[in-house]
Write a protein that holds these residues in place. Structure first.
Motif, PDB file in Angstrom:
ATOM      1  N   ARG A 120      48.917 -78.390 -82.459  1.00  0.00           N
ATOM      2  CA  ARG A 120      50.148 -78.073 -83.561  1.00  0.00           C
ATOM      3  C   ARG A 120      50.773 -76.789 -83.318  1.00  0.00           C
ATOM      4  NH1 ARG A 120      46.028 -80.666 -86.349  1.00  0.00           N
ATOM      5  NH2 ARG A 120      46.987 -82.495 -87.579  1.00  0.00           N
ATOM      6  N   LYS A 121      51.913 -76.731 -83.338  1.00  0.00           N
ATOM      7  CA  LYS A 121      52.957 -75.364 -83.392  1.00  0.00           C
ATOM      8  C   LYS A 121      53.056 -74.734 -81.866  1.00  0.00           C
ATOM      9  CE  LYS A 121      53.488 -72.709 -86.501  1.00  0.00           C
ATOM     10  NZ  LYS A 121      53.573 -71.676 -87.550  1.00  0.00           N
ATOM     11  N   TRP A 122      54.070 -75.150 -81.327  1.00  0.00           N
ATOM     12  CA  TRP A 122      54.477 -74.816 -79.981  1.00  0.00           C
ATOM     13  C   TRP A 122      54.416 -73.417 -80.140  1.00  0.00           C
ATOM     14  CZ3 TRP A 122      54.789 -75.991 -74.994  1.00  0.00           C
ATOM     15  CH2 TRP A 122      55.490 -74.929 -74.129  1.00  0.00           C
ATOM     16  N   ALA A 123      53.907 -72.412 -79.232  1.00  0.00           N
ATOM     17  CA  ALA A 123      53.738 -70.942 -79.223  1.00  0.00           C
ATOM     18  C   ALA A 123      54.253 -70.647 -77.796  1.00  0.00           C
ATOM     19  CB  ALA A 123      52.300 -70.630 -79.427  1.00  0.00           C
ATOM     20  N   GLY A 124      55.010 -71.094 -77.088  1.00  0.00           N
ATOM     21  CA  GLY A 124      55.438 -70.714 -75.689  1.00  0.00           C
ATOM     22  C   GLY A 124      56.388 -69.770 -75.792  1.00  0.00           C
ATOM     23  N   ASP A 125      56.271 -68.733 -74.818  1.00  0.00           N
ATOM     24  CA  ASP A 125      57.591 -67.768 -74.714  1.00  0.00           C
ATOM     25  C   ASP A 125      58.823 -68.337 -74.162  1.00  0.00           C
ATOM     26  OD1 ASP A 125      55.762 -65.767 -75.162  1.00  0.00           O
ATOM     27  OD2 ASP A 125      55.283 -65.527 -72.988  1.00  0.00           O
ATOM     28  N   GLN A 126      58.562 -69.556 -73.607  1.00  0.00           N
ATOM     29  CA  GLN A 126      59.801 -70.335 -72.968  1.00  0.00           C
ATOM     30  C   GLN A 126      60.107 -71.417 -73.897  1.00  0.00           C
ATOM     31  OE1 GLN A 126      61.688 -69.074 -70.301  1.00  0.00           O
ATOM     32  NE2 GLN A 126      60.245 -67.318 -70.647  1.00  0.00           N
ATOM     33  N   GLN A 127      61.219 -72.236 -73.916  1.00  0.00           N
ATOM     34  CA  GLN A 127      61.431 -73.576 -74.757  1.00  0.00           C
ATOM     35  C   GLN A 127      60.648 -74.462 -74.101  1.00  0.00           C
ATOM     36  OE1 GLN A 127      65.489 -74.457 -74.447  1.00  0.00           O
ATOM     37  NE2 GLN A 127      66.065 -73.067 -76.151  1.00  0.00           N
ATOM     38  N   PHE A 128      60.180 -75.307 -74.750  1.00  0.00           N
ATOM     39  CA  PHE A 128      59.315 -76.582 -74.339  1.00  0.00           C
ATOM     40  C   PHE A 128      60.254 -77.498 -73.291  1.00  0.00           C
ATOM     41  CE2 PHE A 128      57.811 -80.950 -74.964  1.00  0.00           C
ATOM     42  CZ  PHE A 128      56.591 -80.934 -74.530  1.00  0.00           C
ATOM     43  N   HIS A 129      59.604 -77.962 -72.400  1.00  0.00           N
ATOM     44  CA  HIS A 129      60.281 -78.865 -71.456  1.00  0.00           C
ATOM     45  C   HIS A 129      59.648 -80.402 -71.689  1.00  0.00           C
ATOM     46  CE1 HIS A 129      63.077 -75.784 -70.072  1.00  0.00           C
ATOM     47  NE2 HIS A 129      62.218 -75.075 -69.787  1.00  0.00           N
ATOM     48  N   ILE A 130      60.509 -81.159 -72.041  1.00  0.00           N
ATOM     49  CA  ILE A 130      60.159 -82.611 -72.103  1.00  0.00           C
ATOM     50  C   ILE A 130      59.323 -83.177 -70.866  1.00  0.00           C
ATOM     51  CG2 ILE A 130      62.344 -83.815 -71.623  1.00  0.00           C
ATOM     52  CD1 ILE A 130      61.184 -85.123 -74.484  1.00  0.00           C
ATOM     53  N   GLU A 131      59.838 -82.628 -69.740  1.00  0.00           N
ATOM     54  CA  GLU A 131      59.396 -83.206 -68.572  1.00  0.00           C
ATOM     55  C   GLU A 131      57.770 -82.776 -68.224  1.00  0.00           C
ATOM     56  OE1 GLU A 131      61.832 -80.562 -68.215  1.00  0.00           O
ATOM     57  OE2 GLU A 131      63.264 -82.044 -68.417  1.00  0.00           O
ATOM     58  N   LEU A 132      57.358 -81.986 -68.816  1.00  0.00           N
ATOM     59  CA  LEU A 132      55.915 -81.657 -68.927  1.00  0.00           C
ATOM     60  C   LEU A 132      55.128 -82.557 -69.376  1.00  0.00           C
ATOM     61  CD1 LEU A 132      56.083 -77.879 -70.349  1.00  0.00           C
ATOM     62  CD2 LEU A 132      55.337 -78.614 -67.977  1.00  0.00           C
ATOM     63  N   LEU A 133      55.639 -83.435 -70.279  1.00  0.00           N
ATOM     64  CA  LEU A 133      54.876 -84.547 -70.834  1.00  0.00           C
ATOM     65  C   LEU A 133      54.386 -85.486 -69.880  1.00  0.00           C
ATOM     66  CD1 LEU A 133      57.057 -85.529 -74.261  1.00  0.00           C
ATOM     67  CD2 LEU A 133      54.928 -84.127 -73.846  1.00  0.00           C
ATOM     68  N   ASP A 134      55.123 -85.716 -68.596  1.00  0.00           N
ATOM     69  CA  ASP A 134      54.530 -86.552 -67.468  1.00  0.00           C
ATOM     70  C   ASP A 134      53.157 -85.880 -66.950  1.00  0.00           C
ATOM     71  OD1 ASP A 134      56.767 -87.954 -67.595  1.00  0.00           O
ATOM     72  OD2 ASP A 134      57.959 -86.851 -66.075  1.00  0.00           O
ATOM     73  N   SER A 135      52.661 -84.833 -67.367  1.00  0.00           N
ATOM     74  CA  SER A 135      51.410 -84.364 -66.788  1.00  0.00           C
ATOM     75  C   SER A 135      50.093 -85.041 -67.078  1.00  0.00           C
ATOM     76  CB  SER A 135      51.187 -82.879 -67.238  1.00  0.00           C
ATOM     77  OG  SER A 135      51.269 -82.781 -68.739  1.00  0.00           O
ATOM     78  N   TRP A 136      50.441 -86.113 -68.047  1.00  0.00           N
ATOM     79  CA  TRP A 136      48.967 -86.930 -68.424  1.00  0.00           C
ATOM     80  C   TRP A 136      48.551 -87.486 -67.331  1.00  0.00           C
ATOM     81  CZ3 TRP A 136      45.524 -87.351 -72.050  1.00  0.00           C
ATOM     82  CH2 TRP A 136      44.939 -88.552 -72.142  1.00  0.00           C
ATOM     83  N   ASN A 137      49.446 -88.203 -66.475  1.00  0.00           N
ATOM     84  CA  ASN A 137      48.790 -88.786 -65.266  1.00  0.00           C
ATOM     85  C   ASN A 137      48.061 -87.983 -64.297  1.00  0.00           C
ATOM     86  OD1 ASN A 137      50.099 -91.200 -66.324  1.00  0.00           O
ATOM     87  ND2 ASN A 137      52.000 -90.828 -65.175  1.00  0.00           N
ATOM     88  N   ALA A 138      48.552 -86.804 -64.318  1.00  0.00           N
ATOM     89  CA  ALA A 138      47.617 -85.650 -63.486  1.00  0.00           C
ATOM     90  C   ALA A 138      46.327 -85.319 -63.991  1.00  0.00           C
ATOM     91  CB  ALA A 138      48.414 -84.332 -63.384  1.00  0.00           C
ATOM     92  N   VAL A 139      46.226 -85.275 -65.322  1.00  0.00           N
ATOM     93  CA  VAL A 139      45.041 -84.803 -66.290  1.00  0.00           C
ATOM     94  C   VAL A 139      44.068 -86.210 -66.306  1.00  0.00           C
ATOM     95  CG1 VAL A 139      44.423 -84.283 -68.416  1.00  0.00           C
ATOM     96  CG2 VAL A 139      46.187 -82.961 -67.506  1.00  0.00           C
ATOM     97  N   GLN A 140      44.733 -87.298 -66.374  1.00  0.00           N
ATOM     98  CA  GLN A 140      43.808 -88.471 -66.620  1.00  0.00           C
ATOM     99  C   GLN A 140      44.478 -89.474 -65.729  1.00  0.00           C
ATOM    100  OE1 GLN A 140      41.299 -88.901 -68.954  1.00  0.00           O
ATOM    101  NE2 GLN A 140      40.805 -90.748 -67.560  1.00  0.00           N
ATOM    102  N   PRO A 141      44.098 -89.499 -64.724  1.00  0.00           N
ATOM    103  CA  PRO A 141      44.785 -90.242 -63.557  1.00  0.00           C
ATOM    104  C   PRO A 141      44.081 -91.991 -63.746  1.00  0.00           C
ATOM    105  CG  PRO A 141      43.251 -88.957 -62.441  1.00  0.00           C
ATOM    106  CD  PRO A 141      43.260 -88.530 -63.906  1.00  0.00           C
ATOM    107  N   GLU A 142      42.986 -92.139 -64.192  1.00  0.00           N
ATOM    108  CA  GLU A 142      42.569 -93.327 -64.416  1.00  0.00           C
ATOM    109  C   GLU A 142      42.823 -93.812 -65.739  1.00  0.00           C
ATOM    110  OE1 GLU A 142      40.910 -95.327 -62.191  1.00  0.00           O
ATOM    111  OE2 GLU A 142      41.425 -93.746 -60.680  1.00  0.00           O
ATOM    112  N   PRO A 143      43.190 -95.087 -66.132  1.00  0.00           N
ATOM    113  CA  PRO A 143      43.136 -95.294 -67.690  1.00  0.00           C
ATOM    114  C   PRO A 143      42.197 -95.166 -68.418  1.00  0.00           C
ATOM    115  CG  PRO A 143      43.978 -97.170 -66.201  1.00  0.00           C
ATOM    116  CD  PRO A 143      43.122 -96.258 -65.248  1.00  0.00           C
ATOM    117  N   LEU A 144      42.515 -94.382 -69.758  1.00  0.00           N
ATOM    118  CA  LEU A 144      41.339 -93.866 -70.376  1.00  0.00           C
ATOM    119  C   LEU A 144      41.268 -94.933 -71.773  1.00  0.00           C
ATOM    120  CD1 LEU A 144      39.149 -92.231 -71.580  1.00  0.00           C
ATOM    121  CD2 LEU A 144      40.859 -90.707 -72.549  1.00  0.00           C
TER     122      LEU A 144
END
Length: 188
Positions: free
Chosen positions: A135-159
């Motif tokens: 909860r609650k974005w705390a980044g110094d920069q704005q959130f970038h929607i492209e970051l949401l694609d990182s799920w595949n890197a974190v969880q390459p196999e279907p969970l």
């Protein structure tokens, strides 16, 4: 100070899956600076949020849900993708959803209807099944929607996980983890 407690019905995430999500969240924390990360024991999919429930109404809801879920079969869900709620550049909620499931929507409808029949005023927005991660974005920069694609890197196999339990949780804001199981319904 006496804090109000809240109740909600939810899909209980199996222990093995919670531990995998804990590992995934540790990696996601490096990419996503949110203020508060959900304790892995508190991961769930909300079906019906009751709020501060009077005990008589809560008892009726518990019985109604028991009856509604009678003979309901367990089913599998698979984690799908990351997403957010709130402002695009500074989201309020960070979550992972699940692939579409008619079984999940069926269980949600049974629980939701049972709670409404017990007299609860429930959320009217369309059901968007998700597991809140932070909860609650705390980044110094704005959130970038492209970051949401990182799920595949974190969880390459279907969970994938088996849903075989619906629970009534009570919230304890002064504890970690903060959700306590009050009633559990096993799905066959």
């Amino acid at each position: 100070m006496n804090q109000q407690t809240h109740y909600f019905f939810a899909i209980k995430i199996p222990e093995e899956t919670k531990l995998m999500m804990k590992k995934n969240s540790e990696q996601l924390k490096e990419l996503f600076p949110f203020n508060r990360w959900v304790h892995h024991q508190d991961l769930h999919i909300t079906l019906a949020f009751l709020g501060n429930a009077p005990s008589e109404k809560l008892s009726i809801a518990v019985e109604n849900v028991l009856e509604a879920l009678r003979d309901t079969k367990g089913f599998f869900l698979e984690m799908n993708k990351l997403g957010t709620f709130g402002k695009v550049d500074s989201p309020r909620i960070f979550w992972v959803d699940t692939k579409a499931s008619t079984e999940l929507h069926g269980v949600r409808k049974k629980v939701f209807t049972a709670c409404r029949e017990a007299g609860f005023q429930l959320e009217t927005r369309p059901f968007k099944p998700h597991i809140t991660l932070a909860r609650k974005w705390a980044g110094d920069q704005q959130f970038h929607i492209e970051l949401l694609d990182s799920w595949n890197a974190v969880q390459p196999e279907p969970l994938r996980f088996k849903v075989n339990e619906v629970v009534l949780y009570q919230t304890h804001l002064d504890k970690t983890p903060k959700y306590e199981v009050k009633t559990s319904y096993h799905l066959e």
